[in-house]
Motif scaffolding. Sequence first.
Motif, PDB file in Angstrom:
ATOM      1  N   ALA A 635     -62.745   7.934  -4.035  1.00 60.67           N
ATOM      2  CA  ALA A 635     -61.708   6.385  -3.810  1.00 60.67           C
ATOM      3  C   ALA A 635     -62.520   5.703  -4.462  1.00 60.67           C
ATOM      4  O   ALA A 635     -63.749   5.593  -4.988  1.00 60.67           O
ATOM      5  N   LYS A 636     -61.776   4.544  -4.997  1.00 62.57           N
ATOM      6  CA  LYS A 636     -62.028   3.572  -5.813  1.00 62.57           C
ATOM      7  C   LYS A 636     -61.436   2.283  -5.066  1.00 62.57           C
ATOM      8  O   LYS A 636     -60.210   2.038  -4.745  1.00 62.57           O
ATOM      9  N   VAL A 637     -62.420   1.462  -4.960  1.00 63.43           N
ATOM     10  CA  VAL A 637     -62.207  -0.036  -4.315  1.00 63.43           C
ATOM     11  C   VAL A 637     -62.315  -1.087  -5.073  1.00 63.43           C
ATOM     12  O   VAL A 637     -63.298  -1.223  -5.705  1.00 63.43           O
ATOM     13  N   ASP A 638     -61.490  -2.341  -4.632  1.00 65.76           N
ATOM     14  CA  ASP A 638     -61.845  -3.405  -5.267  1.00 65.76           C
ATOM     15  C   ASP A 638     -61.151  -4.640  -4.558  1.00 65.76           C
ATOM     16  O   ASP A 638     -60.249  -4.290  -3.484  1.00 65.76           O
ATOM     17  N   ALA A 639     -61.548  -5.793  -4.468  1.00 62.87           N
ATOM     18  CA  ALA A 639     -60.901  -7.048  -4.083  1.00 62.87           C
ATOM     19  C   ALA A 639     -60.685  -8.183  -5.166  1.00 62.87           C
ATOM     20  O   ALA A 639     -61.573  -8.397  -5.956  1.00 62.87           O
ATOM     21  N   ASP A 640     -59.954  -9.020  -4.780  1.00 68.71           N
ATOM     22  CA  ASP A 640     -59.485 -10.231  -5.590  1.00 68.71           C
ATOM     23  C   ASP A 640     -59.763 -11.461  -4.741  1.00 68.71           C
ATOM     24  O   ASP A 640     -58.906 -11.660  -3.933  1.00 68.71           O
ATOM     25  N   HIS A 641     -60.953 -12.042  -4.888  1.00 73.32           N
ATOM     26  CA  HIS A 641     -61.246 -12.964  -4.240  1.00 73.32           C
ATOM     27  C   HIS A 641     -60.439 -14.138  -4.212  1.00 73.32           C
ATOM     28  O   HIS A 641     -60.312 -14.560  -5.446  1.00 73.32           O
ATOM     29  N   SER A 676     -66.827 -16.149  -0.320  1.00 71.82           N
ATOM     30  CA  SER A 676     -67.615 -15.549  -1.605  1.00 71.82           C
ATOM     31  C   SER A 676     -66.899 -14.185  -1.763  1.00 71.82           C
ATOM     32  O   SER A 676     -66.154 -13.475  -0.828  1.00 71.82           O
ATOM     33  N   SER A 677     -67.058 -13.779  -3.148  1.00 71.52           N
ATOM     34  CA  SER A 677     -66.313 -12.323  -3.382  1.00 71.52           C
ATOM     35  C   SER A 677     -67.110 -11.087  -2.685  1.00 71.52           C
ATOM     36  O   SER A 677     -66.728 -10.122  -2.513  1.00 71.52           O
ATOM     37  N   PHE A 678     -68.590 -11.423  -2.313  1.00 69.73           N
ATOM     38  CA  PHE A 678     -69.118 -10.644  -1.463  1.00 69.73           C
ATOM     39  C   PHE A 678     -68.479 -10.146  -0.127  1.00 69.73           C
ATOM     40  O   PHE A 678     -68.305  -8.994   0.230  1.00 69.73           O
ATOM     41  N   GLY A 679     -67.924 -11.187   0.506  1.00 71.29           N
ATOM     42  CA  GLY A 679     -67.317 -11.012   1.742  1.00 71.29           C
ATOM     43  C   GLY A 679     -65.768 -10.478   1.546  1.00 71.29           C
ATOM     44  O   GLY A 679     -65.590  -9.429   2.354  1.00 71.29           O
ATOM     45  N   SER A 680     -65.246 -10.609   0.527  1.00 74.35           N
ATOM     46  CA  SER A 680     -63.846 -10.106   0.138  1.00 74.35           C
ATOM     47  C   SER A 680     -64.327  -8.418  -0.043  1.00 74.35           C
ATOM     48  O   SER A 680     -63.268  -7.732   0.411  1.00 74.35           O
TER      49      SER A 680
END
Length: 792
Positions: A635-641, A676-680
């Motif tokens: 799996a590959k995961v990411d988020a756009d904060h 923050s991007s850490f949370g997202s």
Amino acid sequence: MGSYDENPALNTIMYEVEFNDGAIKEYGATTIAENILTQVDDDGFSSPMLKAIVDWRKDPKTAVRKKDQYVQSHSGRRQRKTTKGWELKILWSDDSHSWIDLKYMKESNPVDVAEFAVAKKIDDEPAFKWWVPYTIRKRDVITEHPMVGLQLQLQLQLQFFLPLIFLVECITIPIADAFVTLQHQHGNKKNRISHHQSLSWKNKCWRRSSLVQESQSSTSISSLASSSASASSASASSPITSSFEQILFDHLGRNEQERPDTTLQLEMTQLGVAIELQDNGIQAPPGWSEVSGHLVWDVKIDFTRKARWVLDGHKTPDPTCSQYAGVVSRESVRIAFTYAALNDLEVCVADIRNAYLQAPSSQKDYIVCGPEFGLENVGKVALIHCAIYGGKTAGRDFRNHLRACMRHLGFESCPADPYVWMRPAIKADGQEYWEYILLYTDDCLCVSEHPERTLRNQVGIYFLLKDKSIGPPKIYLGGNVRQVTLDHGAKAWAFGSSSYVQQAVKNVEKYLNDCHTAGDKRFKIPASARTPMRTSYRAELDTSPELEPKDSSYYMSLIGVLRSIVELGRVLNIFGYLKKHHNAELVFDPNYPEIDKAAFARKDWSTSEFGHLEGKEMLPPKAPKPRGRGFITRAKVDADHAANIVTRRSRSGFCVYINCAPVYWFSKKQTSVETSSFGSEFCAMKLCCEYLRGLRYKLRMMGIPVEGPVFIYGDNQSVLANTTIPESQLKKKSQSIAYHFIREGVARVEWRTAYVNTHDNESDLFIKLLPSGPKREGFVRRFLHHIFRSKG
């Protein structure tokens, strides 16, 4: 007074009843019971319905005043969204009244409340102003369908043809045929209209259907259908009607087998298995209920005529249990195709002919035959023994009958997906594997060493299959399916939507051409589209005027088309882009991926809070024995904060592979606003891990070996440190749930996490509008084959 008896009819005891106004009267037990039963339905439920909204009131202390209806925020001036302080007086179906808060009525009956507010001229109040205009527009869009005007015009034009079409109460040329002619005149061949010929039908019954009963019933029905058809042929002797019909047939190139009378005869013959005609004067047995039905005439998109006799299900009470046949999930289909390619198994599909008519009915219903059953059978009682289309329990009856047949064949339903049926099997070389049959209502997909033999010789015993539908899949669930040979020599199944996409683009182009001809040149498909959407587009900042009801309805239909395309395997869409790359396919590559095990080195969790769980993954109880070759899951995961400029909500995205086959992809706004991007990123990782736990459960319950943990890739170093290092401590308490959930899975060896450079993380496709270039094209190539290959 009186005496008690367990038999309610013999209970003569008297009771004192106190009413709401304090009055006390004496009533017998039977009278009280009768009044109680009249206030509930057949299942014992009492549910008074809303009859009218009669009044309103507001609390000036809590209701927002007009001068305070706007608030100023950092993003500008906006309207308050509140219903506080308002109540509505409701008149119920039992003539009782009650005051209900506006917030509840707005959710349960939005249109009724909106119309009441407009009628009482209170729609400019802050509690209504922020939502009533939208609700009214939505109501208008739904009721003002684009085809309404054409249907009204059609209704007027068909008045000339009605005396020619309906003679001796039998159909010579269906309404749909005239609609085809009008559609030719208007240049629109896709839209269709059905004609319902009302019939008088009665009562339902139960018995098990069989091929012997089908042949016996079909004999009587064939005669009555032939009689009905002969009446139609006799009525067609009118020179005007024959001329009109012949012109239509010549124009469309149809043959005699597709004439309306032949279509009616075919439908009535097929219906014969479901009913049992009684002799004249014979009534239905006691306990059977009268029902009604009608004929539905239609012309398919390829101008094939279709007739179907259906029950009037809308006139029967709703059953308390599930009434649907059910379908297999798209995820299970992708897993089955990949499992077949990995274990050198064949895939075959088949379609059950007149599926519902082959299942016994659970109801006791009967009908009274109309003229379409033959003039000699008009008025006869016909008992319904099989599930018939249109009945509210038809789907459930077919589902239960199909499940019983599958169990008789030795198949067991998968607990993770009840429409995946499996049984153990052994190949000719001695290799053990699982044989699957996936059911999508009446479509069967079989994965086996000899799937065609299984369908013909085993499933075919219980159901009549369409002979031409049996074979390797070419079209399944609306998508194009084919077996391909990849560059490294492995064979795999490819799932595409080229036919659907091309047809969708053609329809959009035609619609826009018609608009341009009429002088409306606001919209056009771009000639060159390198990305599905403009990278600068932000939906939350769109200030364009709202569409008219007609355009809005068409826009919503396009959204439905795009959703279907995504379901068929196109991860990326929008019409200009689709037109250029319609032949891209989703390929279920069964080959094992190359995993850098050093990047996923196992850590010692014995001294952490999860030390007692180290290496102890929770396995599902009663899981079947694994058979065949298994899967490695990635799996590959990411988020756009803070992706949304207005609300600052982030977007989560991830994609999942079994071996090298994409099986699932996800893109959705997060429910909370992260600082923050850490949370997202942590929220996105938690969503991905929740899905992966469910996927591993499904694979195990399907009997597929699960090879090791899931290898999860992310591009946020802080999140990876918190989830991978046992000694790492969380400094943001708001992320504690995600923190402990992910770490527990790592300790149990359910999954492991590692870093991947953002330029190698294709989950970026699901969170951002990437510009055209090598990065985006490389991501797309990993999902869709036959696209950007000249540059690959």
